[in-house]
Motif scaffolding. Structure first.
Motif, mmCIF file in Angstrom:
data_model
loop_
_atom_site.group_PDB
_atom_site.id
_atom_site.type_symbol
_atom_site.label_atom_id
_atom_site.label_comp_id
_atom_site.label_asym_id
_atom_site.label_seq_id
_atom_site.Cartn_x
_atom_site.Cartn_y
_atom_site.Cartn_z
ATOM 1 N N HIS A 522 43.498 32.081 46.345
ATOM 2 C CA HIS A 522 43.088 33.438 45.995
ATOM 3 C C HIS A 522 42.089 33.958 47.016
ATOM 4 C CE1 HIS A 522 40.804 36.503 43.563
ATOM 5 N NE2 HIS A 522 42.056 36.877 43.336
ATOM 6 N N HIS A 526 38.251 39.329 46.371
ATOM 7 C CA HIS A 526 38.704 40.043 45.181
ATOM 8 C C HIS A 526 38.345 39.221 43.948
ATOM 9 C CE1 HIS A 526 41.630 41.482 48.375
ATOM 10 N NE2 HIS A 526 40.953 42.581 48.024
ATOM 11 N N SER A 528 37.355 40.471 40.689
ATOM 12 C CA SER A 528 37.386 41.063 39.346
ATOM 13 C C SER A 528 38.351 40.287 38.461
ATOM 14 C CB SER A 528 37.812 42.530 39.423
ATOM 15 O OG SER A 528 39.182 42.629 39.776
ATOM 16 N N LYS A 530 40.538 41.459 36.529
ATOM 17 C CA LYS A 530 41.874 42.039 36.639
ATOM 18 C C LYS A 530 42.651 41.418 37.798
ATOM 19 C CE LYS A 530 44.298 46.416 37.357
ATOM 20 N NZ LYS A 530 44.162 47.882 37.595
ATOM 21 N N GLU A 531 41.958 41.193 38.916
ATOM 22 C CA GLU A 531 42.608 40.585 40.081
ATOM 23 C C GLU A 531 43.174 39.214 39.725
ATOM 24 O OE1 GLU A 531 43.179 41.628 43.090
ATOM 25 O OE2 GLU A 531 42.004 43.477 43.239
ATOM 26 N N TYR A 532 42.379 38.407 39.003
ATOM 27 C CA TYR A 532 42.847 37.069 38.620
ATOM 28 C C TYR A 532 44.047 37.170 37.669
ATOM 29 C CZ TYR A 532 38.497 35.250 40.614
ATOM 30 O OH TYR A 532 37.479 34.912 41.461
ATOM 31 N N LYS A 535 47.124 38.229 39.628
ATOM 32 C CA LYS A 535 47.562 37.146 40.516
ATOM 33 C C LYS A 535 48.253 36.039 39.722
ATOM 34 C CE LYS A 535 47.646 35.326 44.670
ATOM 35 N NZ LYS A 535 46.461 35.259 45.521
#
Length: 657
Positions: A522, A526, A528, A530-532, A535
């Motif tokens: 990752h 990034h 946040s 939401k990003e995790y 992803k």
């Protein structure tokens, strides 16, 4: 999954080859860094010696300049040679000596002023600057070896008892002396120091006799002094003009300053106190200061008296090229005043110490190069071993000897340039260090010394530009070899160790309880929740990761991409419901590979790692990886794993979606 077939790992290559490799690398140890593939390379514990013995090792370079320094002074300054030598002594005792005593205090592990300047310039700027200084150091040390061997040859072939077949064979004789010097260092440092102690004791004693006899002749013949002072007045007029000319010609005498840089480079050889620590080796620092001070005082006395007796007693025409005193003024007096037998003994002593003067330079190179280039990834791992480096430096010295045709005069400009640049950099380093520490008096005094040495360096370069040309060749060679080595080693693990904190261990243990470890690479920028989440969904769809299997994200924060290897500490962090392994490192793919292998060893489970393909031109991404540590992450990680773990069944699986 990216896969490819590989041949079996190579074997030892035969017993003879194995024995040769063992002998070459006998002075390093290989300590396995867990199961990280390549072994960590570390020096064996070095033998320590009394400061005065190490002084003799550096002194074979410093003291041996008596073989040619009086002649150089006479050629440069004529009848003003003793006055110019006084300027040299003042700058030695009140300039170079305080500077290097400070360097010994602030860089006690042999890195010298180069390390002090490296700390002032971060990242690639610092690395490139160090490579440039190493180029000048190589010029200084390697030319010390070749010039001293060439001067030893000159003393040998000009001795009246020398065999006639040696006439015209200066290159061959010089090469033989260099080969013998290399053979000594292939045996080890201890043998070199033992030889140096004997040579210095005999050489200084014989010089004391020659200079003492010369001073006696001057005292018993006052007319000699009268003629000398009259000649100075006739040529230069008033004392103010004499002092001015002495200051102007002083840069030509700069060879008399050699020895200070090697004095701090061999600090690790000095025995300290029993309570010394790596962080505060007070005994070693104190011993080095004694070494520098004692050597400077001894040499100052010999420089002044030798310049005085040679200038007064030797006719001026004998100093010129082709003259009997050219490059061997004290030897001329030894033969003239003490007879051919004593003169031959003196010649033999001079030949031996000039030959062995290269030992000081070799010691400096063997301490400097392994401290920088392997750590930068700009030299092979075997560059930490003494014997391979001795062979490499010997080949270079042989090449230099052929290039200069074993001429002392032709090499002197390159030698002086290397010496002066290193001393100038040391003065700048200690001045900047004093400023950083807020010590105003030291900053002002060291700045004044720095100005003097920078002037001397510039004046020497303007008058003898050949020195910069030679140094530029060494700098270019080091740059090219270093960058090629960095590229060739780019696919190593580059982790000297890997440690997990308690949270990271918990994450990995929990994730592998069902015999499966899924790690998703990752972007560390990034963060946040939401990003995790996005992803995770993306990877489960594209890579078919079952919903029942947990995922651990892995993030590599690139710190200083110019660094090559580092100790990795993996921290476990929670981002909402997501588990993250985060680590600081110079390079992303190498770090991921090292952490995966360590996790495998910790749990016994072969990890699966998931990537996205990098956007952009693959060649551009590869160059980004080489110089900024990130770019073509997925294929590079796979290649690093392939090289680190030859057994495919034990290798972590790489998936790219």
């Amino acid at each position: 999954m990216v896969t490819a077939a590989e041949p079996d790992a190579p074997g030892d290559g035969g017993s003879a080859q194995h024995r040769l490799r063992s002998w070459l690398l006998a002075d390093i140890t290989e300590e396995p860094a867990g199961h990280l593939g390549p072994h960590r390379i570390a020096r064996k514990k070095e033998h320590r010696h009394s400061w005065w013995k190490v002084m003799c090792l550096t002194g074979v370079d410093y003291f041996s300049t008596l073989g040619y320094q009086p002649g150089i002074a006479a050629l440069a300054a004529g009848t003003l040679a003793p006055l110019a030598t006084v300027v040299l002594i003042l700058l030695t005792l009140f300039g170079a000596l305080p500077v290097y005593r400070r360097v010994a205090r602030e860089s006690p592990h042999g890195e010298g002023s180069i390390a002090m300047l490296e700390r002032l310039l971060p990242k690639w700027r610092g690395k490139i600057f160090v490579l440039v200084l190493l180029g000048f150091a190589a010029t200084d040390f390697l030319i010390t070896m070749t010039l001293s061997a060439a001067d030893a040859t000159a003393h040998l072939v000009e001795n009246p008892f020398a065999p006639t077949f040696l006439s015209g064979q200066t290159v061959v004789v010089t090469l033989v002396l260099l080969a013998l010097l290399s053979a000594v260092f292939l045996r080890g440092f201890t043998e070199a120091i033992g030889i140096a102690v004997g040579l210095v004791a005999v050489y200084l004693t014989l010089n004391l006799v020659v200079i003492g006899v010369g001073l006696w002749h001057i005292v018993t013949a006052p007319a000699l002094v009268t003629d000398w002072t009259r000649a100075m007045s006739t040529e230069h007029g008033n004392p103010a003009m004499m002092i001015l000319i002495a200051l102007i010609v002083f840069p030509k005498l700069a060879l008399g300053l050699s020895g200070f840089e090697t004095g701090v480079a061999v600090m690790p050889q000095i025995q300290g106190d029993s309570h010394d620590t790596e962080a505060e080796p007070e005994g070693r620092i104190r011993g080095t200061k004694r070494l520098l001070t004692t050597a400077a005082l001894i040499m100052s006395g010999f420089l002044l008296t030798s310049s005085l007796v040679t200038t007064i007693l030797i006719p001026e025409n004998e100093f010129q090229p082709g003259g009997a005193a050219n490059g061997r003024a004290l030897a001329f007096l030894a033969h003239d005043y003490l007879g051919q037998i004593f003169g031959t003994v003196y010649d033999l002593s001079t030949i031996l110490i000039l030959w062995f003067a290269g030992a000081s330079a070799m010691a400096g190179l063997l301490n400097l190069v392994p401290r920088y280039l392997p750590r930068y990834g700009m030299a092979p791992s075997w560059a930490r071993a003494v014997r391979p480096l001795v062979l490499v430096f010997s080949v270079i010295a042989i090449t230099v000897t052929f290039y200069f045709d074993a001429s002392v005069d032709a090499q002197s400009s390159a030698y002086a340039t290397g010496v002066l640049v290193l001393i100038s950099s040391a003065t700048v380093a200690v001045a900047l260090s004093a400023r950083k520490r807020g010590i105003r008096k030291l900053f002002v005094s060291f700045s004044f010394v720095a100005v003097l040495f920078v002037y001397t360096t510039i004046a020497n370069i303007i008058e003898r530009p050949d020195g910069v040309k030679v140094a530029s060749f060494f700098i270019a060679a080091i740059m090219v070899v270093s960058l090629l080595s960095r590229v060739s080693r780019a696919f190593e693990l580059r982790a000297t160790s890997v440690e997990f904190d308690d949270t990271a261990v918990q994450f990995i243990t929990e994730a592998t309880h069902r015999g499966y470890l899924a790690v998703v690479a990752h972007d560390a920028a990034h963060l946040s929740e939401k990003e995790y989440r996005v992803k995770e969904l993306q990877q489960r769809v594209q890579s078919n990761i079952p919903r029942g299997e947990s995922i651990i994200f892995m993030e590599v924060n690139v710190t200083d991409s110019s660094d090559f290897s580092t100790d990795l500490v993996v921290h476990g962090r929670r981002r909402g419901r997501h588990r993250v392994l985060r680590v600081d490192s110079p390079a992303v793919p190498n770090t991921i590979a090292a952490v995966l292998l360590k996790a495998r060893d910790l749990t016994g489970v072969i990890p699966d790692v998931y990537f996205e393909w990098s956007e952009g031109n693959p060649l551009t991404n590869l160059l980004r990886f080489l110089f900024i540590g990130e770019g073509e992450t997925a294929p590079v990680t796979r290649e690093v794993l392939r090289r680190a773990e030859p057994r495919r069944s034990r290798r972590p699986h790489v998936h790219v979606g």
